[in-house]
Design a protein around this motif. Structure first.
Motif, short mmCIF file in Angstrom:
data_model
loop_
_atom_site.label_atom_id
_atom_site.label_comp_id
_atom_site.label_asym_id
_atom_site.label_seq_id
_atom_site.Cartn_x
_atom_site.Cartn_y
_atom_site.Cartn_z
N UNK A 260 0.82 -1.21 0.00
CA UNK A 260 0.00 0.00 0.00
C UNK A 260 0.85 1.26 0.00
N UNK A 261 2.11 1.13 0.38
CA UNK A 261 2.98 2.30 0.47
C UNK A 261 3.53 2.71 -0.89
N UNK A 262 3.13 1.99 -1.96
CA UNK A 262 3.40 2.41 -3.33
C UNK A 262 2.26 3.21 -3.92
N UNK A 263 1.18 3.37 -3.16
CA UNK A 263 -0.01 4.05 -3.68
C UNK A 263 0.14 5.56 -3.53
N UNK A 264 -0.80 6.29 -4.16
CA UNK A 264 -0.76 7.75 -4.08
C UNK A 264 -1.01 8.23 -2.66
N UNK A 265 -1.86 7.53 -1.94
CA UNK A 265 -2.10 7.82 -0.53
C UNK A 265 -2.53 6.52 0.12
N UNK A 266 -2.42 6.44 1.44
CA UNK A 266 -2.67 5.17 2.11
C UNK A 266 -3.08 5.40 3.56
N UNK A 267 -3.60 4.35 4.16
CA UNK A 267 -3.94 4.37 5.58
C UNK A 267 -3.79 2.97 6.15
N UNK A 268 -3.24 2.90 7.36
CA UNK A 268 -3.23 1.67 8.14
C UNK A 268 -4.21 1.87 9.28
N UNK A 269 -5.20 0.99 9.38
CA UNK A 269 -6.22 1.12 10.42
C UNK A 269 -5.99 0.07 11.50
N UNK B 176 -9.36 5.21 -7.63
CA UNK B 176 -9.72 3.88 -7.15
C UNK B 176 -9.35 3.73 -5.68
N UNK B 177 -10.13 2.92 -4.98
CA UNK B 177 -9.87 2.60 -3.57
C UNK B 177 -9.55 1.11 -3.50
N UNK B 178 -8.44 0.80 -2.84
CA UNK B 178 -7.94 -0.58 -2.80
C UNK B 178 -7.75 -0.99 -1.34
N UNK B 179 -8.43 -2.06 -0.95
CA UNK B 179 -8.22 -2.65 0.38
C UNK B 179 -7.49 -3.97 0.20
N UNK B 180 -6.45 -4.19 0.99
CA UNK B 180 -5.71 -5.45 0.95
C UNK B 180 -5.53 -5.99 2.36
#
Length: 375
Positions: A162-171, A242-246
């Protein structure tokens, strides 16, 4: 006498001698004066240190005796206290300002060393724009916490996933500092008071515990619904295509996903299609290790997920598919998106067109799969 006269008429210290007429006398008295001043400075330093020590002892004693606060049942914070970040039985009572407990959280935070974080500059320019997120169990809250925290740290310091994305969040259940690592993994930020100048913080969404259903599948839809509430309130979704959850144990490549979206989607990746990507041809559905949702669809989910039925007692991916169908969002099959052991029946990381590979829970296995996928 010459020294006294000099002192009275000069801005220098009593130990300075600038009078040639009393050179010998001045040198003798100058040496004596330096010794006296040195002794005075030493005594003053000792007294200052003693005063500081006594003041500190008084402050600590006062803190311990005057900051008692109302005890709160742990059940009000799910399985543990979100303030303290400590797991506790549901019927336990926790003092939210108990000095020894609060100090242990703060001490662990301070004792946790900073870890190297890559520069994220320039990633915001890549297209299609991806907002990526994952839900991480924490050491203090779940037996899987160590495993997932180590996987997230492994990806963060390498700038992958996820840290390759334009923006990210760890919940996570409580706010933790992702740029620190200590004996308890990512340290809890004391009292949840995030300092944006210091802390690279996770998003705290409350209790993330889940019961187990058939075949040990987690019934975790409530936690992920809360995650979508956090996404809605962040106002970040309209900024991305796009929103991506992994899942934390998914090996995947953001640039490959961008190529899939530009190649396979009717809108060529602009996110204007109201669609989610099915990734398991065997079950004709979307599996949870990677969930890819267009911007328009994600905005509908964020606005309407609270009204979707079936949140209690179901797995997150099944709940999401049913919810999106209820909201009028259609699925689009991309069978080359994911290699999932539980869908395909095998794990193979050598396909250089596949976007994601799951599951790879151990650091060694994760790294091996990642390297094989790049060959």
């Amino acid at each position: 006498e010459v020294m006294i006269a000099h002192t009275a008429s000069s801005p220098y210290s009593c130990c300075d001698v600038h009078v040639n007429e009393a050179h010998d006398v001045g040198q003798i008295r100058q040496r004596r004066c330096y010794r006296i001043c040195s002794v005075k400075a030493t005594v003053l330093a000792v007294l200052t240190c003693a005063f500081a020590a006594v003041s500190y002892a008084i402050a600590i004693r006062g803190h311990g005796s005057n900051t008692k606060m109302m005890k709160m049942p742990a059940s009000e914070h799910g399985s543990g206290s979100a303030v303290l970040g400590l797991a506790a039985p549901a019927n336990a009572a926790i003092n939210v300002a108990e000095p020894t407990t609060m100090d242990s959280v703060a001490r662990n935070y301070v004792d946790s060393a900073f870890i190297p974080i890559p520069q994220f500059a320039g990633r915001s320019e890549k297209w299609p724009s991806l907002f990526c997120w994952l839900l991480m169990q924490t050491v203090n809250n779940n037996p899987m916490g160590w495993e997932e925290e180590k996987l997230v740290k492994h990806q963060l310091i390498r700038g992958i996933g996820i840290f390759q994305c334009n923006d990210w969040a760890v919940m996570s259940n409580v706010a933790v500092a992702l740029n620190r690592w200590g004996p308890l993994g990512f340290p809890i930020i004391p009292n949840g008071k995030i300092n944006p100048l210091i802390d690279l913080a996770s998003w705290a969404i409350g209790d993330t515990q889940a019961n187990k259903g058939a075949q040990s599948n987690p019934l975790n839809s409530v936690a992920f619904r809360n995650a979508w509430f956090a996404l809605r309130d962040s106002n970040k979704l309209p900024e991305h295509d796009w929103v991506v959850k992994v899942d934390p144990d998914t090996v995947w490549f953001a640039n490959r996903l961008r190529e899939h979206l530009k190649t396979n989607m009717p809108g060529h990746g602009n996110g204007l299609d109201s669609v989610f990507l099915n990734n398991c041809q065997r079950f004709n559905t979307m599996q949870g290790p990677m969930e890819v949702i267009s911007k328009n669809a994600a905005l509908k989910v964020a606005a309407g997920i609270g009204s979707c039925a079936g949140a209690d007692g179901s797995g997150e991916d099944h709940f999401m598919v049913v919810c999106m169908q209820q909201l009028g969002i259609n699925g689009y099959m991309d069978q080359t998106l994911l290699n999932d052991l539980y869908c395909d029946g095998y794990s193979r990381c050598t396909d250089n067109w596949k976007v994601a590979f799951h599951p790879h829970k151990a650091i060694g296995d994760f790294t091996q799969c990642y390297n094989q996928a790049l060959r």
